[in-house]
Design a protein around this motif. Structure first.
Motif, PDB file in Angstrom:
ATOM      1  N   PHE A 216     -18.831  -1.806  30.279  1.00 49.77           N
ATOM      2  CA  PHE A 216     -17.672  -2.695  30.395  1.00 49.77           C
ATOM      3  C   PHE A 216     -16.616  -2.077  31.302  1.00 49.77           C
ATOM      4  CE2 PHE A 216     -16.973  -0.002  26.672  1.00 49.77           C
ATOM      5  CZ  PHE A 216     -15.676   0.464  26.851  1.00 49.77           C
ATOM      6  N   ILE A 217     -15.720  -2.938  31.777  1.00 49.62           N
ATOM      7  CA  ILE A 217     -14.499  -2.532  32.472  1.00 49.62           C
ATOM      8  C   ILE A 217     -13.338  -3.046  31.624  1.00 49.62           C
ATOM      9  CG2 ILE A 217     -13.108  -2.663  34.563  1.00 49.62           C
ATOM     10  CD1 ILE A 217     -15.761  -1.348  35.099  1.00 49.62           C
ATOM     11  N   GLY A 218     -12.529  -2.131  31.084  1.00 48.30           N
ATOM     12  CA  GLY A 218     -11.388  -2.529  30.250  1.00 48.30           C
ATOM     13  C   GLY A 218     -10.136  -2.699  31.086  1.00 48.30           C
ATOM     14  N   LEU A 219      -9.445  -3.823  30.894  1.00 50.27           N
ATOM     15  CA  LEU A 219      -8.282  -4.163  31.719  1.00 50.27           C
ATOM     16  C   LEU A 219      -7.022  -4.323  30.884  1.00 50.27           C
ATOM     17  CD1 LEU A 219      -9.910  -6.900  34.000  1.00 50.27           C
ATOM     18  CD2 LEU A 219      -9.605  -4.464  34.523  1.00 50.27           C
ATOM     19  N   ASN A 220      -5.888  -4.252  31.570  1.00 49.62           N
ATOM     20  CA  ASN A 220      -4.601  -4.618  30.988  1.00 49.62           C
ATOM     21  C   ASN A 220      -4.553  -6.129  30.789  1.00 49.62           C
ATOM     22  OD1 ASN A 220      -4.502  -4.308  34.082  1.00 49.62           O
ATOM     23  ND2 ASN A 220      -2.914  -5.832  33.666  1.00 49.62           N
ATOM     24  N   PRO A 221      -3.561  -6.650  30.041  1.00 50.47           N
ATOM     25  CA  PRO A 221      -3.431  -8.109  29.964  1.00 50.47           C
ATOM     26  C   PRO A 221      -3.265  -8.706  31.365  1.00 50.47           C
ATOM     27  CG  PRO A 221      -2.055  -7.078  28.305  1.00 50.47           C
ATOM     28  CD  PRO A 221      -2.556  -5.974  29.186  1.00 50.47           C
ATOM     29  N   LEU A 222      -3.989  -9.783  31.624  1.00 46.03           N
ATOM     30  CA  LEU A 222      -3.911 -10.467  32.919  1.00 46.03           C
ATOM     31  C   LEU A 222      -3.097 -11.749  32.803  1.00 46.03           C
ATOM     32  CD1 LEU A 222      -7.622 -10.081  34.128  1.00 46.03           C
ATOM     33  CD2 LEU A 222      -5.697  -8.497  34.421  1.00 46.03           C
ATOM     34  N   HIS A 223      -2.266 -11.843  31.762  1.00 47.52           N
ATOM     35  CA  HIS A 223      -1.499 -13.053  31.497  1.00 47.52           C
ATOM     36  C   HIS A 223      -0.599 -13.439  32.674  1.00 47.52           C
ATOM     37  CE1 HIS A 223      -2.905 -12.371  27.518  1.00 47.52           C
ATOM     38  NE2 HIS A 223      -1.994 -11.485  27.163  1.00 47.52           N
ATOM     39  N   ALA A 224      -0.311 -14.735  32.745  1.00 43.11           N
ATOM     40  CA  ALA A 224       0.599 -15.249  33.769  1.00 43.11           C
ATOM     41  C   ALA A 224       1.980 -14.625  33.606  1.00 43.11           C
ATOM     42  CB  ALA A 224       0.694 -16.769  33.656  1.00 43.11           C
ATOM     43  N   LEU A 225       2.541 -14.168  34.714  1.00 46.17           N
ATOM     44  CA  LEU A 225       3.908 -13.649  34.708  1.00 46.17           C
ATOM     45  C   LEU A 225       4.810 -14.670  35.405  1.00 46.17           C
ATOM     46  CD1 LEU A 225       3.226  -9.845  35.317  1.00 46.17           C
ATOM     47  CD2 LEU A 225       3.556 -11.073  33.166  1.00 46.17           C
ATOM     48  N   ALA A 226       5.707 -14.228  36.256  1.00 44.15           N
ATOM     49  CA  ALA A 226       6.674 -15.138  36.870  1.00 44.15           C
ATOM     50  C   ALA A 226       6.572 -15.036  38.389  1.00 44.15           C
ATOM     51  CB  ALA A 226       8.098 -14.803  36.408  1.00 44.15           C
ATOM     52  N   PRO A 227       5.821 -15.919  39.051  1.00 44.51           N
ATOM     53  CA  PRO A 227       5.729 -15.856  40.515  1.00 44.51           C
ATOM     54  C   PRO A 227       7.088 -15.900  41.203  1.00 44.51           C
ATOM     55  CG  PRO A 227       4.107 -17.393  39.635  1.00 44.51           C
ATOM     56  CD  PRO A 227       4.992 -16.997  38.486  1.00 44.51           C
ATOM     57  N   ALA A 228       8.063 -16.572  40.589  1.00 42.77           N
ATOM     58  CA  ALA A 228       9.384 -16.670  41.198  1.00 42.77           C
ATOM     59  C   ALA A 228      10.192 -15.386  41.050  1.00 42.77           C
ATOM     60  CB  ALA A 228      10.163 -17.836  40.574  1.00 42.77           C
ATOM     61  N   ASP A 229       9.761 -14.502  40.165  1.00 39.72           N
ATOM     62  CA  ASP A 229      10.455 -13.226  39.961  1.00 39.72           C
ATOM     63  C   ASP A 229       9.404 -12.131  39.800  1.00 39.72           C
ATOM     64  OD1 ASP A 229      12.247 -11.221  39.482  1.00 39.72           O
ATOM     65  OD2 ASP A 229      12.837 -11.901  37.479  1.00 39.72           O
ATOM     66  N   PRO A 230       8.763 -11.719  40.885  1.00 36.08           N
ATOM     67  CA  PRO A 230       7.627 -10.790  40.799  1.00 36.08           C
ATOM     68  C   PRO A 230       7.981  -9.435  40.205  1.00 36.08           C
ATOM     69  CG  PRO A 230       7.787 -11.793  42.985  1.00 36.08           C
ATOM     70  CD  PRO A 230       9.048 -12.132  42.267  1.00 36.08           C
ATOM     71  N   ASP A 231       9.254  -9.032  40.255  1.00 41.59           N
ATOM     72  CA  ASP A 231       9.624  -7.730  39.718  1.00 41.59           C
ATOM     73  C   ASP A 231       9.552  -7.685  38.194  1.00 41.59           C
ATOM     74  OD1 ASP A 231      10.061  -6.590  42.208  1.00 41.59           O
ATOM     75  OD2 ASP A 231      12.145  -7.263  42.282  1.00 41.59           O
ATOM     76  N   ARG A 232       9.461  -8.839  37.558  1.00 45.06           N
ATOM     77  CA  ARG A 232       9.290  -8.867  36.101  1.00 45.06           C
ATOM     78  C   ARG A 232       7.808  -8.654  35.827  1.00 45.06           C
ATOM     79  NH1 ARG A 232      10.894 -14.245  33.398  1.00 45.06           N
ATOM     80  NH2 ARG A 232       8.705 -14.398  32.818  1.00 45.06           N
ATOM     81  N   ALA A 233       7.411  -7.368  35.812  1.00 47.90           N
ATOM     82  CA  ALA A 233       5.999  -7.042  35.988  1.00 47.90           C
ATOM     83  C   ALA A 233       5.272  -6.580  34.734  1.00 47.90           C
ATOM     84  CB  ALA A 233       5.866  -5.950  37.060  1.00 47.90           C
ATOM     85  N   SER A 234       5.944  -6.452  33.600  1.00 46.65           N
ATOM     86  CA  SER A 234       5.236  -5.944  32.427  1.00 46.65           C
ATOM     87  C   SER A 234       4.124  -6.899  32.011  1.00 46.65           C
ATOM     88  CB  SER A 234       6.182  -5.757  31.243  1.00 46.65           C
ATOM     89  OG  SER A 234       5.434  -5.496  30.057  1.00 46.65           O
ATOM     90  N   PRO A 235       2.875  -6.426  31.956  1.00 49.17           N
ATOM     91  CA  PRO A 235       1.785  -7.315  31.528  1.00 49.17           C
ATOM     92  C   PRO A 235       1.860  -7.679  30.054  1.00 49.17           C
ATOM     93  CG  PRO A 235       0.972  -5.075  31.837  1.00 49.17           C
ATOM     94  CD  PRO A 235       2.398  -5.078  32.314  1.00 49.17           C
ATOM     95  N   TYR A 236       2.755  -6.989  29.309  1.00 46.62           N
ATOM     96  CA  TYR A 236       2.901  -7.267  27.879  1.00 46.62           C
ATOM     97  C   TYR A 236       4.102  -8.169  27.588  1.00 46.62           C
ATOM     98  CZ  TYR A 236      -0.746  -3.866  27.169  1.00 46.62           C
ATOM     99  OH  TYR A 236      -1.958  -3.214  27.197  1.00 46.62           O
ATOM    100  N   SER A 237       4.688  -8.743  28.631  1.00 48.00           N
ATOM    101  CA  SER A 237       5.788  -9.697  28.468  1.00 48.00           C
ATOM    102  C   SER A 237       5.475 -10.916  29.330  1.00 48.00           C
ATOM    103  CB  SER A 237       7.120  -9.064  28.887  1.00 48.00           C
ATOM    104  OG  SER A 237       8.194  -9.950  28.652  1.00 48.00           O
TER     105      SER A 237
END
Length: 728
Positions: A216-237
């Motif tokens: 397997f390859i284990g990854l961080n959450p790939l959830h949708a973030l905020a394209p309009a504010d890319p600096d809000r980068a935490s995958p856990y938010s």
């Protein structure tokens, strides 16, 4: 009197009375804490009449409603608790089960024949609670029970039945122990990506590691973030855990790219900027988003002209994706379009809480008018989601084609951003007047607040757990295994009322058995194994439930100790994923050299100097204990031979083989530890003080793929995983 009402209402709303802190001491929650959490839940605790009315309504609903909202069982038989009034006691029950496949089964039962489990008086009405065991076997699924007693009206209840346990891959059932590489996808360097690890890099990782025995390859959450504010980068938010982060789309791998002259020309114009983005030591999210979204918009226009306008097979595939996504996808795309609009026109902060008031209702006139006037822009965001899902699904298909028993192993975050798409669409399901977090512990004596709004357990149950089920189903869609961050959230969450310290929080409880049943059902349907991240304080209820429902535990080598002794490989639980470190911990090299302690000290994260010294002393003991464990296993490296000697890759290799020998059916190797990196990807307790979620790995993927030392390491890990448990 009012205080008593608050205590009673708090219990009905799931708020606990007390908990054991990290010292083992029993601490009771104050009435003021309970009142603050009830306010966050929308209760009118400051109005005695309204408080009494809500309490009466909830007590009547719980004790006088014939059926619960949800009944659950992990098996083929199920029982339901019935609340029968004195007036109806003795009458015949007429029951009907409507199966999800359309089949119907029915029968009758004398209410007096159902065993009594409680009796009492509620609002002047005598009630007997009886256990009704359905006399039939039912298949796994989401069914409906309808019951009529006497001349009363029909009452309905959702029936959730799952297989006895979560899905387990056939390779593991047959006795294999698997290993894989854990990587934060955005940190991957390659000479072909656009400054951020992407789905093209994921496929390259699979091509590299599958032939070398990785499962397997284990990854961080790939959830949708905020394209309009890319600096809000935490995958856990996440903005929404239903969808994907579109910055992971590999632009050159989009089919339209090869046919779109404008996009290819623009990519050539951006060549120097792309090289700078690739060379940067940290992910430049704003720069990456700028170039990617610009070229992706060109590809969308080409897609409209070449495909949507002519109804091609690719156009039909897109329309099918949109239809399957339904209202949730439409609302998410509408959200991203609105967010971009208000960022551009008003300079507003990202998120619906910063938008003009009339746009905060996703179905309101203003939002509908915007959708009608900006249909193409909204469709663009649906197109981005389609590309992301298409590329992730392709990666998983490749992993299976190359023989990986699990393939892509995903991560599901415990919460969502308060101003994101998920809360905008489901405002009543989340309580924005509170955040989830953790009570005080030795390294966070003031507790923790994570800035994520908690879901309301009453609303969750009233909707038959459909919101949770939908989230799990959407997250399992492209994965062979899924890690649940902070799995204890299925039982309880630490709620911190807005404006208060985390020390003034309290635990709110959730329907554990029902949630685990829904989880096991979706796990079986998606053929997706489940790993529960159970680090920290784990209540006994959760410890018992995880093996019962077949969730794998999460075991970190550096935490697996008895006093000052590290557990030996054959002492690990079988049903677990084992790893040396995690994304929230220092890298192995940083741990050995104490650089994480230096960093936390420089960031003033230790409450006292004495605590820092205690941590340093404990670290010295840990280094000695690690060497002792390796020596007992015959794995002691040539260097370091003593706790004071510098870190070596030989030490990392020895610890990975040690881990591979463990009884745990899954073992994950962090890419940073393979490379001897020092900088952490995340420092818990920091925000702007440290560049969390930005640090890249130290080598390009193309260079890693030809390193013979890594090949030797993988080969030894494979041998250790295949050997009998214990010494290899």
């Amino acid at each position: 009197m009012e205080g008593t009402l608050i205590d009673r209402l708090a219990r009905l709303r799931g708020i606990g009375d007390a908990y054991h802190d990290y010292r083992g001491e029993l601490r009771y929650f104050s009435r003021e804490t309970k009142a603050s959490i009830l306010r966050a839940m929308g209760s009118s605790v400051d109005d005695p009449a309204a408080l009494a009315a809500e309490l009466s309504r909830l007590e009547i609903d719980r004790w006088r409603r014939l059926l619960p909202a949800v009944a659950a069982a992990n098996g083929s038989r199920i029982g339901v608790d019935l609340n029968i009034s004195a007036h109806d006691f003795g009458a015949t029950l007429v029951w009907t089960v409507n199966l999800e496949d359309g089949e119907r089964r029915s029968g009758t039962r004398a209410s007096a024949d159902c065993p009594e489990i409680w009796r009492g008086e509620v609002e002047g009405c005598w009630i007997t609670r009886r256990r009704f065991e359905l006399p039939i076997e039912l298949p796994p699924g989401r069914h409906e029970l309808k019951v009529v007693i006497g001349s009363g009206t029909a009452s309905r209840c959702a029936l959730l039945l799952s297989p006895p346990k979560c899905y387990e891959p056939p390779a593991i059932r047959s006795g294999r122990r698997l290993w894989g590489l854990a990587v934060q996808l955005y940190t991957v360097r390659s000479r072909r990506n656009w400054g951020i690890g992407d789905f093209g890099d994921l496929k390259a990782l699979i091509h590299w590691l599958a032939p070398r025995g990785a499962g397997f390859i284990g990854l961080n959450p790939l959830h949708a973030l905020a394209p309009a504010d890319p600096d809000r980068a935490s995958p856990y938010s996440a903005s929404s855990r239903h969808f994907l982060n579109v910055l992971y789309v590999s632009v050159p791998d989009v089919p339209e790219f090869h046919d779109c002259a404008a996009a290819r020309a623009r990519a050539r114009d951006l060549a120097a900027q792309l090289e700078d983005l690739r060379a940067a030591p940290l992910v430049d999210y704003r720069g990456v988003a700028g170039v990617k979204l610009e070229v992706l918009e060109l590809l969308y226009r080409d897609f409209c002209d070449r495909h949507l306008a002519h109804g091609t097979p690719r156009a039909r595939a897109f329309r099918a994706f949109v239809a399957e996504g339904g209202r949730m996808l439409q609302m998410h795309a509408r959200f991203d379009a609105l967010d971009a609009h208000f960022r551009a026109t008003l300079g507003a902060m990202s998120g619906w809480l910063s938008w003009p008031e009339e746009f905060r209702d996703p179905e309101g006139p203003a939002a509908r008018r915007f959708a009608a006037e900006n249909a193409r822009q909204i469709e663009f965001y649906s197109y981005l989601q389609w590309l992301a899902h298409e590329q992730l699904a392709d990666a998983q298909a490749l992993a299976r084609e190359l023989g990986m028993p699990i393939g892509v192993y995903g991560d599901y975050a415990v919460g969502t951003h308060p101003s994101g798409s998920e809360t905008w669409v489901d405002q009543s399901g989340y309580r924005l007047g509170a955040e989830i977090g953790a009570p005080p512990d030795p390294l966070a004596l003031r507790g923790q607040g994570w800035g994520l709004p908690p879901p309301d357990p009453i609303i969750l149950e009233s909707r038959h757990l459909e919101s949770f089920t939908s989230l799990i189903r959407n997250n399992m869609r492209c994965y062979g295994a899924l890690r649940l961050d902070h799995v204890m959230s299925l039982f309880r969450l630490w709620w911190v009322p807005a404006g208060r310290s985390p020390t003034e929080g309290a635990y709110v409880h959730y329907p554990l058995h029902q949630l685990l049943t829904a989880l096991a059902l979706e796990s079986a349907r998606s053929a997706c194994a489940v790993v529960g991240e159970d680090l920290g304080v784990v209540p006994d209820e959760m410890r018992r439930a995880m093996p019962k429902f077949g969730l794998y535990h999460y075991k970190v080598l550096l935490f697996e100790k008895d006093q000052d002794r590290f557990r030996r490989p054959n002492e690990y639980l079988r049903d677990a994923l084992a790893t040396v470190t995690t994304h929230d911990m220092p890298t192995l090299r940083s741990f050995w050299e104490g650089r994480d302690i230096d960093l936390r000290s420089a960031l003033r994260l230790y409450p006292t100097a004495d605590l820092e010294q205690d941590v340093r002393a404990a670290r010295a003991r840990d280094r000695q204990a690690l060497l002792a464990a390796l020596e007992e296993e015959g794995l002691l490296p040539g260097a370091p031979r003593s706790p004071g000697e510098p870190f070596t890759l030989e030490l990392a290799h020895a610890l990975h083989v040690y881990l591979a020998r463990s009884s745990a059916v899954l073992a994950a190797v962090q890419i940073e530890d393979l490379l001897g990196m020092t900088e952490p990807v995340n420092v818990p307790g920091t925000h702007l003080e440290y560049p969390n979620w930005q640090r890249k790995v130290s080598s390009d993927l193309e260079d890693l793929q030809v390193r013979e030392d890594l090949d030797r390491c993988f080969a030894e890990i494979c041998l250790a995983r295949a050997a009998p448990q214990g010494r290899g």
